[in-house]
Design an enzyme around this catalytic site. Structure first.
Site, PDB file in Angstrom:
ATOM      1  N   GLU A   1       0.837  -1.214   0.000  1.00  0.00           N
ATOM      2  CA  GLU A   1       0.000   0.000   0.000  1.00  0.00           C
ATOM      3  C   GLU A   1       0.866   1.255   0.000  1.00  0.00           C
ATOM      4  O   GLU A   1       0.499   2.273  -0.594  1.00  0.00           O
ATOM      5  CB  GLU A   1      -0.974  -0.044   1.197  1.00  0.00           C
ATOM      6  CG  GLU A   1      -2.072  -1.069   0.949  1.00  0.00           C
ATOM      7  CD  GLU A   1      -2.629  -1.728   2.198  1.00  0.00           C
ATOM      8  OE1 GLU A   1      -2.477  -1.184   3.306  1.00  0.00           O
ATOM      9  OE2 GLU A   1      -3.216  -2.835   2.058  1.00  0.00           O
TER      10      GLU A   1
ATOM     11  N   GLU B   1       4.139 -10.726   0.415  1.00  0.00           N
ATOM     12  CA  GLU B   1       2.707 -10.434   0.392  1.00  0.00           C
ATOM     13  C   GLU B   1       2.261 -10.200  -1.048  1.00  0.00           C
ATOM     14  O   GLU B   1       2.417  -9.095  -1.572  1.00  0.00           O
ATOM     15  CB  GLU B   1       2.408  -9.168   1.213  1.00  0.00           C
ATOM     16  CG  GLU B   1       2.724  -9.292   2.684  1.00  0.00           C
ATOM     17  CD  GLU B   1       1.904  -8.294   3.502  1.00  0.00           C
ATOM     18  OE1 GLU B   1       1.205  -8.743   4.415  1.00  0.00           O
ATOM     19  OE2 GLU B   1       1.944  -7.089   3.203  1.00  0.00           O
TER      20      GLU B   1
ATOM     21  N   GLY C   1      -6.111  -8.331   1.661  1.00  0.00           N
ATOM     22  CA  GLY C   1      -7.438  -7.789   1.925  1.00  0.00           C
ATOM     23  C   GLY C   1      -8.503  -8.277   0.960  1.00  0.00           C
ATOM     24  O   GLY C   1      -9.607  -7.743   0.923  1.00  0.00           O
TER      25      GLY C   1
ATOM     26  N   SER D   1      -4.479 -12.133   3.376  1.00  0.00           N
ATOM     27  CA  SER D   1      -5.669 -12.902   3.739  1.00  0.00           C
ATOM     28  C   SER D   1      -5.363 -14.148   4.565  1.00  0.00           C
ATOM     29  O   SER D   1      -5.992 -15.196   4.387  1.00  0.00           O
ATOM     30  CB  SER D   1      -6.488 -13.262   2.488  1.00  0.00           C
ATOM     31  OG  SER D   1      -6.933 -12.077   1.834  1.00  0.00           O
TER      32      SER D   1
HETATM   33  P1  PGA Z   1      -4.690  -8.894   5.043  1.00  0.00           P
HETATM   34  O1  PGA Z   1      -3.498  -7.804   4.981  1.00  0.00           O
HETATM   35  O2  PGA Z   1      -4.308  -9.907   6.077  1.00  0.00           O
HETATM   36  O3  PGA Z   1      -5.882  -8.083   5.459  1.00  0.00           O
HETATM   37  O4  PGA Z   1      -4.808  -9.463   3.689  1.00  0.00           O
HETATM   38  C1  PGA Z   1      -2.168  -8.196   5.063  1.00  0.00           C
HETATM   39  C2  PGA Z   1      -1.265  -6.985   4.986  1.00  0.00           C
HETATM   40  O5  PGA Z   1      -1.539  -6.086   4.195  1.00  0.00           O
HETATM   41  O6  PGA Z   1      -0.253  -6.907   5.710  1.00  0.00           O
END
Ligand code: PGA
Length: 247
Positions: A95, A165, A171, A210
């Protein structure tokens, strides 16, 4: 044997009132063999410290400035995080990379700034769905790691963590399968082995995207998956604790 680590990433969530119960429940509920940390928004570092100090749960931040001090309005330095006894700081979360312009170069500088302040950086790497579909997952992840290796050297990873990730799994409720995750983790470890067997074998590689109570055990059971970086599920004490127990 690498000790498992489960780190919560609260992202832009929480309030003084809501955090109170969550921090207390995590503190009271964590038992066992894995290291556990929560990465909270900056304003709640003092609260996290007060709630968790003296327990086995550590805390950290979600980003850090590459600058040490000066005219950088809005930034937070590594030494400021150290003032709040942070152990970990995320660098290069997808992000940050996609919405805030954190390039590989900036991420490498943040990684170094974290270490200068005595923090343990958690370097986040991962490919987008388009990159996976184009078959360049390995290339993308390797490029993200090379930038940090070029700047800090392999020995810096003796006191760092890497989190894989996949952007398409964050998410979205769409987790990488244990096999998909393991494949990338093995590739990452192999890259470090090229420079240092010792660093590679001690390096903790977390999976994020997730992770839930019902898939954590299978993911963490893979040979190169040393724990998880947990977003959404870290906001619900029961879910987070179940994931910690799975580790
Ligand atoms: P999530 O996020 O577990 O909600 O997929 C993981 C992260 O962005 O660190």
């Amino acid at each position: 044997m690498r000790r498992k680590l489960v780190a919560g990433n609260w992202k832009l969530n929480g309030s003084l009132a809501a955090n109170k119960g969550l921090l207390q429940a995590v503190r009271d509920g964590v038992k066992g063999q894995a290291d556990v940390a929560v990465c909270v928004p900056y304003p709640y570092l003092a609260q996290a410290r007060a709630a968790l100090e003296g327990s086995s749960v550590t805390w950290g931040a979600q980003d850090v400035s590459e600058h040490a001090q000066g005219a950088w309005t809005g930034e937070v330095s590594g030494s400021m995080l150290a003032d709040f006894a942070c152990r970990y700081v995320l660098v290069g979360h997808s992000e940050r990379r996609s919405f805030f312009g954190d390039t590989d170069t900036v991420v490498a500088a943040k990684f170094a700034a974290a270490q200068v302040a005595g923090l343990t950086p958690v370097l986040c790497v991962g490919e987008t769905l388009a990159e996976r579909e184009a078959g360049i997952t390995g290339e993308v992840v390797t490029r993200q790691i090379e930038a940090v290796l070029a700047n800090s050297g392999v020995d810096a990873f003796a006191s760092a963590v890497v989190a894989y990730e996949p952007v398409w799994a964050i998410g979205t409720g769409r987790t990488a399968s244990p096999e998909q995750a393991q494949e990338v983790h093995a590739l990452i470890r192999a890259r470090f082995e090229r420079d240092s067997q010792q660093v590679a074998s001690g390096l903790r590689l977390l999976y994020g995207g997730s992770v839930k109570a019902n898939n954590a055990a299978e993911l963490f059971g893979q040979p190169d998956i040393d724990g998880g970086l947990i977003g959404g599920a870290s906001l619900v004490a029961e879910d987070f604790l179940a994931i910690c127990a799975a580790a």
